[in-house]
Design a protein around this motif. Structure first.
Motif, PDB file in Angstrom:
ATOM      1  N   THR A 160      24.995  30.608  34.375  1.00  0.00           N
ATOM      2  CA  THR A 160      23.815  31.259  33.796  1.00  0.00           C
ATOM      3  C   THR A 160      23.801  31.185  32.278  1.00  0.00           C
ATOM      4  OG1 THR A 160      24.884  33.440  33.761  1.00  0.00           O
ATOM      5  CG2 THR A 160      23.649  32.863  35.746  1.00  0.00           C
ATOM      6  N   ILE A 168      18.257  33.471  34.992  1.00  0.00           N
ATOM      7  CA  ILE A 168      19.469  34.154  35.463  1.00  0.00           C
ATOM      8  C   ILE A 168      19.237  34.754  36.838  1.00  0.00           C
ATOM      9  CG2 ILE A 168      20.979  36.152  35.049  1.00  0.00           C
ATOM     10  CD1 ILE A 168      20.667  35.559  32.038  1.00  0.00           C
ATOM     11  N   ARG A 172      21.246  33.811  40.240  1.00  0.00           N
ATOM     12  CA  ARG A 172      21.946  34.913  40.893  1.00  0.00           C
ATOM     13  C   ARG A 172      21.578  35.005  42.364  1.00  0.00           C
ATOM     14  NH1 ARG A 172      19.714  39.942  38.644  1.00  0.00           N
ATOM     15  NH2 ARG A 172      20.808  39.368  36.736  1.00  0.00           N
ATOM     16  N   GLU A 195      26.708  40.425  34.737  1.00  0.00           N
ATOM     17  CA  GLU A 195      26.134  39.393  35.591  1.00  0.00           C
ATOM     18  C   GLU A 195      26.922  39.260  36.887  1.00  0.00           C
ATOM     19  OE1 GLU A 195      23.492  37.420  36.065  1.00  0.00           O
ATOM     20  OE2 GLU A 195      22.754  38.812  34.568  1.00  0.00           O
TER      21      GLU A 195
END
Length: 306
Positions: A160, A168, A172, A195
């Motif tokens: 990312t 992102i 994800r 994250e």
């Protein structure tokens, strides 16, 4: 659970500099393993060793229960990877990029290309030139290229990095779906705990080449349990009263009571006791450390989570 990656005493030195030091890594089948650490901690060096791109100075690497040193070709044929930025041909379409790798791998069934495009969410953009892709789309294409050989293990290095929030989110959601839907174990490196927290079930934190934490992420979340702060009209008197009752409290820099108890019944008891002692209780609030705070704390200290 079957061990997908296991290292024992992994070391990498460049002349007199030790970049990775006695690393005992453990990734189990079905994990999304978050490999965390500040920039320069040794994450990419470790990943390069796992992929056979560089040789360890010492230690052993086992992938799928076999020695990487002895079964390198057989193991890596079942591993997909994206290290740093993906390689692609900008003047070819997304489909043509996948087709080129498909031919290099001498694969016969072209249906795999369409399957990968579906997995990474690029079916609608498959005929668009890659040079016109957004950064997030290029990153998804890179992951698609890594998935083309139907790997059992996918290793992603900072996937990312440089993406905007929308990109992102796309990466994800893609990663989270891989173990349950496709049976792919994922190892993902990052320097952002926030994250990884939204994807991984297990975390290893490396600092200056050494592990300072490796466990399920729930264990790390337990460390974020904070204290209860209470603002009262006479904090010093309140502290004296509660100390006489054997309760664990202190004062912070704001002259507020810090209550090192977490049970609701204890908090209710303390508030009731102070009110009965004619003290005014203005505010009660929980002060929790974020996982990011914990990550920064332990990497700066270079020690265990407190």
């Amino acid at each position: 659970m079957n061990k997908i990656i296991e290292t024992n005493g992994l070391v990498k030195k460049y002349k007199k500099t030790t970049v990775v030091n006695q690393l005992n890594l453990s990734v189990e089948e079905g994990d999304i393993y978050g490999f965390l650490g500040p920039n320069g901690a040794g994450k990419t060096t470790t990943i390069r060793m796992l992929l056979g791109l560089i040789k360890p100075t010492a230690g052993e690497i086992q992938i799928f229960g076999k020695s990487l040193a002895k079964h390198r070709v057989q193991i890596l044929s079942q591993v997909g990877s994206l290290v740093e930025y993906p390689s692609y041909y900008g003047n070819l379409t997304g489909y043509e990029n996948l087709e080129a790798i498909h031919q290099l791998l001498r694969m016969k069934d072209k249906r795999k290309i369409d399957e990968v495009l579906t997995i990474v969410g690029l079916t609608k953009a498959k005929d668009k030139l890659v040079k016109h892709y957004s950064l997030g789309m290029k990153q998804r294409l890179g992951i698609g290229l890594a998935l083309l050989n139907s790997p059992k293990l996918l290793i992603l290095d900072e996937p990312t990095n440089g993406l905007d929030p929308a990109g992102i989110q796309e990466i994800r959601e893609l990663i989270k779906d891989l173990p349950s839907s496709y049976g792919i174990t994922v190892m993902i490196s990052s320097h952002l705990l926030s994250e990884v927290d939204q994807m991984a079930n297990k975390v290893g934190i490396i600092h200056e080449g050494q592990f300072i934490f490796q466990d399920h992420i729930q264990e790390l979340r337990k460390k974020s349990t904070g204290n209860i702060s209470m603002r009262v009209n006479d904090p010093h008197l309140a502290r004296t009263i509660l100390h006489k009752d054997g309760l664990n409290v202190s004062l912070n820099g704001k002259n507020e009571l810090m209550i090192h108890e977490h049970e609701d019944s204890k908090i209710a008891y303390i508030a009731d006791k102070l009110i009965r002692q004619q003290l005014a209780v203005y505010r009660i609030q929980e002060e929790k450390r974020s996982l990011e705070d914990i990550f920064l704390e332990i990497t700066h200290k270079g020690g265990e989570v407190s």
